[in-house]
Design a protein around this motif. Structure first.
Motif, mmCIF file in Angstrom:
data_model
loop_
_atom_site.group_PDB
_atom_site.id
_atom_site.type_symbol
_atom_site.label_atom_id
_atom_site.label_comp_id
_atom_site.label_asym_id
_atom_site.label_seq_id
_atom_site.Cartn_x
_atom_site.Cartn_y
_atom_site.Cartn_z
ATOM 1 N N GLN A 235 -7.476 -2.043 -22.214
ATOM 2 C CA GLN A 235 -7.776 -2.780 -23.428
ATOM 3 C C GLN A 235 -9.249 -2.638 -23.729
ATOM 4 N N SER A 236 -9.585 -2.419 -24.987
ATOM 5 C CA SER A 236 -10.972 -2.359 -25.413
ATOM 6 C C SER A 236 -11.418 -3.775 -25.759
ATOM 7 N N VAL A 237 -12.481 -4.248 -25.104
ATOM 8 C CA VAL A 237 -12.962 -5.609 -25.359
ATOM 9 C C VAL A 237 -14.382 -5.544 -25.881
ATOM 10 N N ARG A 238 -14.722 -6.518 -26.706
ATOM 11 C CA ARG A 238 -16.060 -6.610 -27.266
ATOM 12 C C ARG A 238 -16.818 -7.716 -26.542
ATOM 13 N N ALA A 239 -17.998 -7.391 -26.050
ATOM 14 C CA ALA A 239 -18.780 -8.362 -25.300
ATOM 15 C C ALA A 239 -19.179 -9.523 -26.192
ATOM 16 N N ASP A 303 -9.235 -13.698 -20.486
ATOM 17 C CA ASP A 303 -10.027 -14.419 -21.482
ATOM 18 C C ASP A 303 -11.508 -14.443 -21.148
ATOM 19 N N ASP A 304 -11.853 -14.261 -19.863
ATOM 20 C CA ASP A 304 -13.246 -14.408 -19.437
ATOM 21 C C ASP A 304 -14.028 -13.102 -19.473
ATOM 22 N N ILE A 305 -13.341 -11.959 -19.486
ATOM 23 C CA ILE A 305 -14.040 -10.675 -19.402
ATOM 24 C C ILE A 305 -15.013 -10.448 -20.559
ATOM 25 N N PRO A 306 -14.647 -10.716 -21.817
ATOM 26 C CA PRO A 306 -15.619 -10.494 -22.896
ATOM 27 C C PRO A 306 -16.888 -11.321 -22.730
ATOM 28 N N LYS A 307 -16.740 -12.584 -22.279
ATOM 29 C CA LYS A 307 -17.916 -13.437 -22.085
ATOM 30 C C LYS A 307 -18.755 -12.930 -20.905
ATOM 31 N N ALA A 308 -18.071 -12.465 -19.848
ATOM 32 C CA ALA A 308 -18.793 -11.939 -18.691
ATOM 33 C C ALA A 308 -19.586 -10.693 -19.061
ATOM 34 N N LEU A 309 -18.978 -9.808 -19.857
ATOM 35 C CA LEU A 309 -19.691 -8.609 -20.283
ATOM 36 C C LEU A 309 -20.901 -8.963 -21.134
ATOM 37 N N GLY A 310 -20.748 -9.941 -22.009
ATOM 38 C CA GLY A 310 -21.885 -10.377 -22.819
ATOM 39 C C GLY A 310 -22.990 -10.972 -21.976
ATOM 40 N N ALA A 311 -22.595 -11.721 -20.942
ATOM 41 C CA ALA A 311 -23.593 -12.307 -20.047
ATOM 42 C C ALA A 311 -24.363 -11.223 -19.304
ATOM 43 N N ILE A 312 -23.651 -10.198 -18.845
ATOM 44 C CA ILE A 312 -24.316 -9.091 -18.154
ATOM 45 C C ILE A 312 -25.298 -8.401 -19.089
ATOM 46 N N LEU A 339 -23.369 3.220 -16.996
ATOM 47 C CA LEU A 339 -23.534 3.108 -18.429
ATOM 48 C C LEU A 339 -24.779 2.296 -18.734
ATOM 49 N N SER A 340 -25.197 2.314 -19.972
ATOM 50 C CA SER A 340 -26.333 1.532 -20.418
ATOM 51 C C SER A 340 -25.858 0.134 -20.800
ATOM 52 N N PRO A 341 -26.752 -0.871 -20.800
ATOM 53 C CA PRO A 341 -26.340 -2.212 -21.229
ATOM 54 C C PRO A 341 -25.722 -2.214 -22.627
ATOM 55 N N ALA A 342 -26.212 -1.345 -23.516
ATOM 56 C CA ALA A 342 -25.686 -1.313 -24.878
ATOM 57 C C ALA A 342 -24.225 -0.903 -24.914
ATOM 58 N N ALA A 343 -23.797 -0.107 -23.930
ATOM 59 C CA ALA A 343 -22.415 0.376 -23.913
ATOM 60 C C ALA A 343 -21.409 -0.734 -23.648
ATOM 61 N N LEU A 344 -21.876 -1.888 -23.185
ATOM 62 C CA LEU A 344 -20.968 -2.999 -22.926
ATOM 63 C C LEU A 344 -20.483 -3.649 -24.212
ATOM 64 N N VAL A 370 -26.551 1.435 -2.382
ATOM 65 C CA VAL A 370 -26.254 0.091 -2.876
ATOM 66 C C VAL A 370 -26.869 -0.953 -1.947
ATOM 67 N N THR A 371 -27.759 -1.759 -2.472
ATOM 68 C CA THR A 371 -28.373 -2.843 -1.699
ATOM 69 C C THR A 371 -27.946 -4.219 -2.203
ATOM 70 N N SER A 372 -27.330 -4.277 -3.387
ATOM 71 C CA SER A 372 -26.909 -5.563 -3.939
ATOM 72 C C SER A 372 -25.865 -5.326 -5.014
ATOM 73 N N ALA A 373 -25.066 -6.353 -5.279
ATOM 74 C CA ALA A 373 -24.046 -6.256 -6.326
ATOM 75 C C ALA A 373 -23.690 -7.643 -6.827
ATOM 76 N N ILE A 374 -23.436 -7.726 -8.128
ATOM 77 C CA ILE A 374 -22.902 -8.943 -8.737
ATOM 78 C C ILE A 374 -21.393 -8.767 -8.864
ATOM 79 N N VAL A 375 -20.651 -9.757 -8.418
ATOM 80 C CA VAL A 375 -19.192 -9.722 -8.530
ATOM 81 C C VAL A 375 -18.783 -10.764 -9.565
ATOM 82 N N ILE A 376 -18.251 -10.307 -10.688
ATOM 83 C CA ILE A 376 -17.791 -11.205 -11.745
ATOM 84 C C ILE A 376 -16.318 -11.477 -11.513
#
Length: 419
Positions: A235-239, A303-312, A339-344, A370-376
Motif C-alpha cells: 500500500q502506498s501511504v502518505r506521511a 493506522d499508525d504508519i502514516p503518522k510514524a513516517l511523518g514523525a521520522i 532513501l532520503s527523508p523527502a522520499a517518505l 549499524v550502531t543504532s536503530a529506531i524501531v517503530i
C-alpha cells in the motif's frame, strides 16, 4: 620483592568506572545524555569528594569514588549533572554562592530520591524531604532565617553535621568554591591554568546543552493478539507530518546525542530547526550519517504508519539526517532500502501480516556498520530476547503497558489531535 601499585593505572580504572556510571545515568534520565557525553572526567585528589565546573569538567577524588557502590556512584553522578542542567553555577553568584549550591543540593537529592526510589541519600549527601517541590530561593531564605539551628553539613558529600550558620561562617574563611560541589570558574583557572582560555567557551556550550536538556525533560514528561505469517500486501501511504504534539526532534534528541556520529559544535548554530523557538540546536561537525529505522508493518500498525513516517521525516529535518535506511517487517523483511527523508512523503509499504520483528533486528545485527536503530512499533510484537549489538530506541505511537523490553529505550509519542 613487592612493587607499589601504579597510580596511573588506578586512576584509569577509576576514570573507566565513572564513565560507565555516566552511561548508566542516562537510562533513568535520558534528557541528561547530552551533558553526560559533554563532561570531562578528571581524577583529582585536590577535591575532597566530587564536584563539577560550569565548563563541564568533573573532578573526582579517587578514594571517595572507591567508597561508592555502583548504585551510589550513579546517584552522585546524576547529582553533578543536574547541577549543570539546573545551571547552579550561573544562579549561585555573589555572596550567596554556597547557599544556592546547598539549596540546589537539597532539591536535586530529593528529586533523585523520588526518581530512583532511594530511601537514604548516598554518601551522606544533604537531605531535605520535599525540597523538590520548593524553589532554591525559598530554601535559601529558610537557611538564613533558621541558620543558627537548621542542620547542615560541612561538605556536600561525607560532611560532618553542623548548623547552616557554622557552614556559612566557615565558607567566609575558606577559598572560593572550596566547600560546595558546584565549583567556581576562578578555582578552575587556578587549578587548570593551561586551558583557561577554553573554559568560558566550554561553559557556554554546556549552558546550551543544559537549556536543551530541560526542554527535553519537559517534553519527555509529556510523553509517556499477534499473527505469525507475512501479509504479502502493499500500500502506498502518505506521511502525516506534524501530527505529534511534542516535536519529534525534541523527544528523541537525548537518544540522538548518544548515537549520532560526529561531535556537536557551538562554533555555529544549526541552521536546521531554527524555526523552533523552544529548542537550542548546536551545529554538528558535518559527517554524512544515516538513520536506521525498523518499521513494523504488521496489520495492527495500519493506522499508525502514516503518522510514524511523518514523525521520522520531521525528526530528520530537525536533526540533520542525510539518509534513512528503512527496514520493513511483519514476520519477514519485506523491504530494506536507503532513501532520503523527502522520499517518505509518499512511500510504498509492504506487509500487513503478523508481528515478529526478529528478522529485521537480526538483519541489522549482521551489518557491522549499524550502531543504532529506531524501531517503530505498537509493541504487540515478537523480538529477540537477547539484546542486539546496537543501541535500540523503541518508538510507540500509542502507550502500551504490556510492552516492557529488556533492552533499549522506549519513547511513547502522544498525539496532539484527532487522526
Amino acid at each position: 620483592m613487592s612493587t607499589a601499585p601504579d597510580p596511573s593505572a588506578a586512576d584509569r580504572a577509576t576514570h573507566a568506572r565513572i564513565m560507565k556510571g555516566l552511561r548508566l545515568v542516562t537510562a533513568p534520565f535520558p534528557h541528561l545524555a547530552g551533558l553526560a557525553a559533554a563532561v570531562r572526567v578528571e581524577i583529582d585528589e585536590r577535591v575532597p569528594t566530587m564536584g563539577v565546573f560550569a565548563s563541564g569538567r568533573l573532578l573526582a577524588n579517587p578514594a571517595f569514588t572507591a567508597r561508592l557502590s555502583a548504585d551510589d556512584l550513579v546517584f552522585v553522578l546524576a547529582h553533578e549533572l543536574l547541577h549543570l542542567a539546573l545551571r547552579t553555577h550561573d544562579r549561585a553568584r555573589g555572596s550567596a554562592t554556597l547557599e544556592f549550591n546547598y539549596a540546589h543540593d537539597y532539591i536535586i537529592n530529593d528529586m533523585l530520591r523520588h526518581a530512583l526510589g532511594t530511601t537514604v541519600i548516598p554518601a551522606g549527601g544533604l537531605d531535605m524531604p520535599g525540597a523538590r517541590e520548593r524553589s532554591a530561593e525559598d530554601i535559601v531564605l529558610e537557611m538564613r532565617r533558621t541558620g543558627s539551628y537548621m542542620p547542615s553539613k560541612t561538605l556536600v558529600w561525607e560532611g560532618q553535621v553542623v548548623t547552616v550558620e557554622q557552614v556559612l561562617g566557615a565558607a567566609r574563611q575558606a577559598p572560593a568554591g572550596s566547600m560546595g560541589d558546584a565549583l567556581d570558574a576562578r578555582r578552575e583557572r587556578e587549578l587548570f591554568p593551561e586551558d583557561s582560555a577554553d573554559q568560558v567557551e566550554r561553559a557556554r556550550a554546556v549552558r546550551d546543552l543544559a537549556a536543551r536538556g530541560m526542554v527535553l525533560a519537559k517534553a519527555m514528561g509529556a510523553m509517556r493478539g499477534k499473527g505469525d505469517s507475512p501479509g504479502g500486501q502493499q500500500q502506498s501511504v502518505r506521511a502525516q507530518r506534524g501530527f505529534f504534539h511534542t516535536p519529534w526532534h525534541v523527544a528523541l534528541q537525548p537518544w540522538l546525542e548518544g548515537v549520532a556520529p560526529g561531535e556537536r559544535t557551538y562554533t555555529r548554530a544549526s541552521r536546521r530547526g531554527n524555526d523552533h523557538s523552544d529548542v537550542v540546536m548546536p551545529g554538528r561537525k558535518r559527517y554524512s550519517w544515516m538513520l536506521n529505522v525498523i518499521l513494523d508493518t504488521s496489520a495492527s500498525m495500519g493506522d499508525d504508519i502514516p503518522k510514524a513516517l511523518g514523525a521520522i521525516a520531521d525528526f530528520c529535518d530537525a536533526a540533520g539526517v542525510d539518509e534513512i535506511r528503512v527496514v520493513q517487517c511483519d514476520t519477514v523483511v519485506t523491504s530494506d532500502e536507503m532513501l532520503s527523508p523527502a522520499a517518505l512523503a509518499d512511500y510504498q509499504i509492504s506487509g500487513y501480516g503478523g508481528s515478529d520483528l526478529t528478522p529485521a533486528l537480526a538483519a541489522l545485527a549482521d551489518d557491522p556498520r549499524v550502531t543504532s536503530a529506531i524501531v517503530i512499533t505498537d509493541g504487540d510484537i515478537s523480538y529477540p530476547s537477547e539484546a542486539v549489538p546496537y543501541a535500540v530506541l523503541w518508538a510507540l505511537p500509542k502507550s502500551s503497558t504490556s510492552f516492557q523490553p529488556s533492552y533499549g529505550r522506549v519513547v511513547v509519542m502522544q498525539a496532539g489531535g484527532a487522526s
